[in-house]
Scaffold this motif. Structure first.
Motif, PDB file in Angstrom:
ATOM      1  N   LEU A  83      23.017  -3.001  -9.967  1.00 10.60           N
ATOM      2  CA  LEU A  83      23.106  -1.964  -8.939  1.00 10.60           C
ATOM      3  C   LEU A  83      22.019  -2.125  -7.876  1.00 10.60           C
ATOM      4  O   LEU A  83      22.311  -2.071  -6.679  1.00 10.60           O
ATOM      5  CB  LEU A  83      23.040  -0.575  -9.583  1.00 10.60           C
ATOM      6  N   ALA A  84      20.788  -2.337  -8.299  1.00 13.47           N
ATOM      7  CA  ALA A  84      19.696  -2.482  -7.329  1.00 13.47           C
ATOM      8  C   ALA A  84      19.945  -3.671  -6.413  1.00 13.47           C
ATOM      9  O   ALA A  84      19.817  -3.561  -5.186  1.00 13.47           O
ATOM     10  CB  ALA A  84      18.357  -2.644  -8.041  1.00 13.47           C
ATOM     11  N   GLY A  85      20.313  -4.795  -6.977  1.00 15.23           N
ATOM     12  CA  GLY A  85      20.556  -5.990  -6.174  1.00 15.23           C
ATOM     13  C   GLY A  85      21.673  -5.797  -5.175  1.00 15.23           C
ATOM     14  O   GLY A  85      21.557  -6.192  -4.008  1.00 15.23           O
ATOM     15  N   GLU A  86      22.746  -5.163  -5.617  1.00 15.05           N
ATOM     16  CA  GLU A  86      23.890  -4.963  -4.732  1.00 15.05           C
ATOM     17  C   GLU A  86      23.553  -4.002  -3.588  1.00 15.05           C
ATOM     18  O   GLU A  86      23.871  -4.257  -2.427  1.00 15.05           O
ATOM     19  CB  GLU A  86      25.082  -4.438  -5.541  1.00 15.05           C
ATOM     20  N   ILE A  87      22.884  -2.903  -3.922  1.00 18.15           N
ATOM     21  CA  ILE A  87      22.514  -1.914  -2.899  1.00 18.15           C
ATOM     22  C   ILE A  87      21.519  -2.512  -1.912  1.00 18.15           C
ATOM     23  O   ILE A  87      21.695  -2.401  -0.693  1.00 18.15           O
ATOM     24  CB  ILE A  87      21.949  -0.633  -3.549  1.00 18.15           C
ATOM     25  N   LEU A  88      20.489  -3.132  -2.425  1.00 16.50           N
ATOM     26  CA  LEU A  88      19.445  -3.651  -1.539  1.00 16.50           C
ATOM     27  C   LEU A  88      19.959  -4.814  -0.694  1.00 16.50           C
ATOM     28  O   LEU A  88      19.504  -5.000   0.434  1.00 16.50           O
ATOM     29  CB  LEU A  88      18.206  -4.019  -2.344  1.00 16.50           C
ATOM     30  N   GLN A  89      20.931  -5.564  -1.198  1.00 15.92           N
ATOM     31  CA  GLN A  89      21.535  -6.625  -0.391  1.00 15.92           C
ATOM     32  C   GLN A  89      22.297  -6.019   0.789  1.00 15.92           C
ATOM     33  O   GLN A  89      22.231  -6.514   1.907  1.00 15.92           O
ATOM     34  CB  GLN A  89      22.458  -7.494  -1.236  1.00 15.92           C
ATOM     35  N   LYS A  90      23.013  -4.921   0.550  1.00 11.32           N
ATOM     36  CA  LYS A  90      23.731  -4.228   1.638  1.00 11.32           C
ATOM     37  C   LYS A  90      22.739  -3.748   2.691  1.00 11.32           C
ATOM     38  O   LYS A  90      22.954  -3.913   3.896  1.00 11.32           O
ATOM     39  CB  LYS A  90      24.520  -3.036   1.112  1.00 11.32           C
ATOM     40  N   TYR A  91      21.642  -3.133   2.243  1.00 12.61           N
ATOM     41  CA  TYR A  91      20.649  -2.633   3.192  1.00 12.61           C
ATOM     42  C   TYR A  91      20.049  -3.775   3.996  1.00 12.61           C
ATOM     43  O   TYR A  91      19.848  -3.656   5.205  1.00 12.61           O
ATOM     44  CB  TYR A  91      19.567  -1.828   2.455  1.00 12.61           C
ATOM     45  N   THR A  92      19.775  -4.888   3.333  1.00 14.81           N
ATOM     46  CA  THR A  92      19.231  -6.057   4.022  1.00 14.81           C
ATOM     47  C   THR A  92      20.235  -6.597   5.034  1.00 14.81           C
ATOM     48  O   THR A  92      19.865  -6.919   6.169  1.00 14.81           O
ATOM     49  CB  THR A  92      18.852  -7.150   2.997  1.00 14.81           C
ATOM     50  N   ASN A  93      21.497  -6.690   4.643  1.00 15.19           N
ATOM     51  CA  ASN A  93      22.529  -7.200   5.554  1.00 15.19           C
ATOM     52  C   ASN A  93      22.649  -6.351   6.812  1.00 15.19           C
ATOM     53  O   ASN A  93      22.897  -6.876   7.899  1.00 15.19           O
ATOM     54  CB  ASN A  93      23.886  -7.260   4.856  1.00 15.19           C
ATOM     55  N   TYR A  94      22.480  -5.041   6.665  1.00 19.25           N
ATOM     56  CA  TYR A  94      22.589  -4.133   7.812  1.00 19.25           C
ATOM     57  C   TYR A  94      21.228  -3.871   8.477  1.00 19.25           C
ATOM     58  O   TYR A  94      21.122  -3.010   9.341  1.00 19.25           O
ATOM     59  CB  TYR A  94      23.229  -2.811   7.383  1.00 19.25           C
ATOM     60  N   ARG A  95      20.216  -4.606   8.046  1.00 14.00           N
ATOM     61  CA  ARG A  95      18.859  -4.506   8.605  1.00 14.00           C
ATOM     62  C   ARG A  95      18.272  -3.097   8.517  1.00 14.00           C
ATOM     63  O   ARG A  95      17.630  -2.614   9.454  1.00 14.00           O
ATOM     64  CB  ARG A  95      18.847  -5.016  10.047  1.00 14.00           C
ATOM     65  N   VAL A  96      18.515  -2.460   7.406  1.00 17.10           N
ATOM     66  CA  VAL A  96      17.923  -1.156   7.137  1.00 17.10           C
ATOM     67  C   VAL A  96      16.743  -1.384   6.205  1.00 17.10           C
ATOM     68  O   VAL A  96      16.864  -2.056   5.181  1.00 17.10           O
ATOM     69  CB  VAL A  96      18.950  -0.200   6.481  1.00 17.10           C
ATOM     70  N   ILE A  97      15.605  -0.846   6.584  1.00 21.10           N
ATOM     71  CA  ILE A  97      14.384  -0.981   5.792  1.00 21.10           C
ATOM     72  C   ILE A  97      14.252   0.268   4.936  1.00 21.10           C
ATOM     73  O   ILE A  97      14.413   1.386   5.429  1.00 21.10           O
ATOM     74  CB  ILE A  97      13.162  -1.160   6.708  1.00 21.10           C
ATOM     75  N   ILE A  98      13.944   0.089   3.654  1.00 19.19           N
ATOM     76  CA  ILE A  98      13.859   1.229   2.753  1.00 19.19           C
ATOM     77  C   ILE A  98      12.568   1.182   1.931  1.00 19.19           C
ATOM     78  O   ILE A  98      12.132   0.115   1.510  1.00 19.19           O
ATOM     79  CB  ILE A  98      15.097   1.302   1.829  1.00 19.19           C
ATOM     80  N   ALA A  99      11.975   2.356   1.769  1.00 17.50           N
ATOM     81  CA  ALA A  99      10.829   2.517   0.880  1.00 17.50           C
ATOM     82  C   ALA A  99      11.239   3.512  -0.198  1.00 17.50           C
ATOM     83  O   ALA A  99      11.729   4.598   0.107  1.00 17.50           O
ATOM     84  CB  ALA A  99       9.613   3.022   1.635  1.00 17.50           C
ATOM     85  N   ILE A 100      11.054   3.117  -1.433  1.00 20.28           N
ATOM     86  CA  ILE A 100      11.336   3.983  -2.576  1.00 20.28           C
ATOM     87  C   ILE A 100       9.984   4.406  -3.127  1.00 20.28           C
ATOM     88  O   ILE A 100       9.137   3.567  -3.441  1.00 20.28           O
ATOM     89  CB  ILE A 100      12.179   3.241  -3.619  1.00 20.28           C
ATOM     90  N   VAL A 101       9.799   5.717  -3.212  1.00 21.73           N
ATOM     91  CA  VAL A 101       8.496   6.275  -3.550  1.00 21.73           C
ATOM     92  C   VAL A 101       8.521   6.870  -4.949  1.00 21.73           C
ATOM     93  O   VAL A 101       9.464   7.580  -5.307  1.00 21.73           O
ATOM     94  CB  VAL A 101       8.110   7.370  -2.520  1.00 21.73           C
ATOM     95  N   GLY A 102       7.481   6.574  -5.710  1.00 26.76           N
ATOM     96  CA  GLY A 102       7.364   7.171  -7.035  1.00 26.76           C
ATOM     97  C   GLY A 102       6.433   6.382  -7.927  1.00 26.76           C
ATOM     98  O   GLY A 102       5.802   5.413  -7.509  1.00 26.76           O
ATOM     99  N   ASP A 103       6.360   6.819  -9.182  1.00 24.31           N
ATOM    100  CA  ASP A 103       5.544   6.152 -10.188  1.00 24.31           C
ATOM    101  C   ASP A 103       6.466   5.246 -10.989  1.00 24.31           C
ATOM    102  O   ASP A 103       7.344   5.718 -11.711  1.00 24.31           O
ATOM    103  CB  ASP A 103       4.886   7.193 -11.093  1.00 24.31           C
ATOM    104  N   PHE A 104       6.264   3.955 -10.880  1.00 24.98           N
ATOM    105  CA  PHE A 104       7.120   2.981 -11.543  1.00 24.98           C
ATOM    106  C   PHE A 104       6.469   2.409 -12.795  1.00 24.98           C
ATOM    107  O   PHE A 104       7.025   1.522 -13.436  1.00 24.98           O
ATOM    108  CB  PHE A 104       7.476   1.848 -10.565  1.00 24.98           C
ATOM    109  N   SER A 105       5.293   2.922 -13.162  1.00 23.74           N
ATOM    110  CA  SER A 105       4.560   2.391 -14.308  1.00 23.74           C
ATOM    111  C   SER A 105       5.248   2.685 -15.639  1.00 23.74           C
ATOM    112  O   SER A 105       4.977   2.027 -16.632  1.00 23.74           O
ATOM    113  CB  SER A 105       3.129   2.943 -14.324  1.00 23.74           C
ATOM    114  N   GLY A 106       6.137   3.649 -15.669  1.00 20.77           N
ATOM    115  CA  GLY A 106       6.826   4.003 -16.909  1.00 20.77           C
ATOM    116  C   GLY A 106       7.908   3.017 -17.320  1.00 20.77           C
ATOM    117  O   GLY A 106       8.422   3.091 -18.434  1.00 20.77           O
ATOM    118  N   TYR A 107       8.242   2.089 -16.440  1.00 21.99           N
ATOM    119  CA  TYR A 107       9.264   1.098 -16.766  1.00 21.99           C
ATOM    120  C   TYR A 107       8.593  -0.109 -17.401  1.00 21.99           C
ATOM    121  O   TYR A 107       7.693  -0.702 -16.820  1.00 21.99           O
ATOM    122  CB  TYR A 107      10.031   0.672 -15.512  1.00 21.99           C
TER     123      TYR A 107
END
Length: 122
Positions: A63-87
């Protein structure tokens, strides 16, 4: 869902505010991208990690790869905010590290840091 626009000079960032999951699949990601582009004229998005389905952070789902590839293709820059240390996934940690080295996708700890990164790009 509320979309607040943070503008600095010519740079505009759509800050998504919602208590709910905003992106649960690829179509919802595309819908969000279209909404902020047409309604607000933004090509930069700040999104809290709580607004993403947990499947996004399980790289085996793709899911992440597919979504972020779409955003990259359309030149949309995205920042995802949060605490990722729990993964605990090394693959996810490596993925986050690699994304943060580029200029298209960021995983950052807070809104202030994300806005600084997003406004620093054109």
């Amino acid at each position: 869902m509320n979309i607040a626009v943070d503008q600095r000079g010519q740079s505009k960032v759509a800050v998504i505010e919602s208590p709910d999951i905003v992106i649960g699949d690829v179509q919802e990601a595309l819908d969000l991208m279209a909404t902020v582009n047409y309604a607000e004229g933004c090509h930069k998005i700040l999104l809290n990690k709580a607004n993403l389905a947990e499947d996004f952070f399980d790289l085996r789902t793709g899911l992440a790869g597919e979504i972020l590839q779409k955003y990259t293709n359309y030149r949309v820059i995205i920042a995802i905010v949060g605490d990722f240390s729990g993964y605990g996934s090394k693959s996810l940690k490596d993925f986050i590290y690699e994304c943060n080295q580029g200029k298209q996708v960021f995983f950052l700890p807070d809104n202030a840091t994300a806005l600084q990164a997003l406004h620093g790009l054109e």
